[in-house]
Design a protein around this motif. Structure first.
Motif: not given
Length: 407
Positions: A124-132
């Motif tokens: 029901t929720a996602l960590v889609v991408v990350e800027v790192y």
């Protein structure tokens, strides 16, 4: 992009929008080196749209919502900005929904990269991408990690204080405990102001989605994991990623008594964007500077135990290798309908403990099969997925393209 892949950012200011057939709530979290927010002010979403170096941008229903990241304006100590998404409708999961994140230059709207997380279900929720930040340079990585307990589950995982509903267990005091630093007239931002999906009062959200049969992610805390096809296990034990040496054992038996069968086990290494790096097989027993080694060819499949073993030193895999696909081929042309009890298993090389096992329960009249894949995640740990996908190919060379497509 594929899960775990990364690319350098060509500009300091980027916008990440997440589009889907349904309305999504998109958020951003500023994280320090320990993977946590400094305070609730580092959670940026529609009810708290601005923060240091990060801004929430509404699409007003006609365009996808976006998180804008100005890497030059991020505070010292912030090393990651994760972009999350969750369906706006009450109780809706990502089953049947394919969200796509697009990373654009914030100033010219040029497309830098796009990513569609694969095989979503009950999340029901996602960590889609990350800027790192890595070695002084900012990059973007495709993630696709799902949670079954909504945006509040992600927020809690990254250290945000989430207010519980008014109902509480009997042991809970009537008067709420001390609130996070904020004036009474301006409480911590509500992570569900529209009351779209209230969280269950009996269990505060804290963990990623529990897998349904054939889908989802689990870890190694409860001992050996028996994978089903398309099920994923995170190689994490006791909260720590498994980064030591492991063995991938592959075994099989002839389906017909007295008939030998020569199968060849291999592993194919890929980088970002499914780029083929190298293949380890009976003709090339060591790749990636010795981080992956092959035990050698078994010509019959006779005998108990693993027929061929591939040793993988997870801690020594170079950063440019983010995906490994383990395959088995019939060089002599015999079909997998002539094979019995084909399996692969992941073993801790130090202790000999079997960690994960995947049994091939069905067979097709083909000469190649992709048994399992290991994908490196945004947080550094590896995930193993049982595949069991058959291909018409007698050699590892013919597996390179279909395996890339399966990442």
């Amino acid at each position: 992009m594929t899960p775990g892949s990364n690319i350098p950012l060509p500009t300091a200011r980027v916008a990440v929008d997440v589009a889907a057939p349904v309305r999504l709530d998109v958020s951003g979290l500023l994280l320090t080196a320990d993977g946590k927010v400094r305070s609730d002010d580092d959670f940026i979403f529609y009810n708290q749209p601005t923060g240091p170096g990060v801004t929430y941008r509404s699409g007003s229903g006609s365009a996808p919502d976006a998180i804008v990241v100005d890497t030059g304006a991020l505070p010292p100590g912030i090393e990651r900005v994760v972009v999350t998404a969750s369906p706006d409708a009450a109780g809706q999961s990502f089953q049947g929904i394919e969200p796509t994140a697009t990373v654009r230059g914030a100033d010219d709207n040029s497309v830098i990269a796009s990513f569609t997380p694969p095989q979503l279900g009950s999340e029901t929720a996602l960590v889609v991408v990350e800027v790192y930040l890595r070695n002084g340079a900012w990059k973007v990585r495709a993630v696709g990690q799902g949670y079954a307990n909504g945006l509040a589950g992600i927020a809690t995982d990254f250290g945000v204080s989430v207010e519980e509903p008014a109902q509480a267990p009997a042991a809970a005091p009537v008067t709420p405990p001390a609130a996070p630093a904020s004036a009474p007239s301006a409480p911590v931002p509500s992570y569900d102001p529209r009351q779209a999906a209230p969280q269950p009062p009996a269990a505060p959200p804290a963990a990623p989605a529990a897998p349904a049969p054939g889908a989802g992610k689990i870890n190694l805390d409860k001992g050996r994991v028996s994978l089903q096809k398309n099920q994923t296990v995170s190689l994490v034990k006791g909260g720590q990623p498994l980064l030591s040496q492991v063995k991938m054992g592959l075994g099989w038996e002839p389906a017909f008594r007295g008939k030998d069968i020569d199968l060849d086990a291999s592993v194919i290494a890929y980088g970002p964007d499914r780029k083929h790096i190298d293949s380890c097989y009976f003709g090339k027993l060591s790749i990636l500077n010795g981080a992956i080694k092959h035990s050698g060819d078994n010509l019959t499949g006779e005998g108990a135990g693993d027929d061929e073993v591939i040793v993988v030193d997870l801690g020594r895999i170079p950063a440019n290798a983010t995906g490994l696909v383990f395959t088995v081929n019939s060089f002599t042309g015999q079909k997998f309908t002539e094979v019995a009890k084909a399996y692969c298993r992941l073993i801790d090389a130090r202790t000999g403990e079997e960690l994960v096992r995947f049994d091939l329960t069905g067979a097709e009249p083909q000469t190649g099969v992709m048994m399992a894949k290991l994908i490196k995640q945004f947080s550094g740990e590896w995930e193993m997925t049982g595949m069991g996908e058959f291909v018409k190919s007698r050699t590892v060379r013919g597996m390179v393209k279909p395996a890339a497509q399966a990442l």
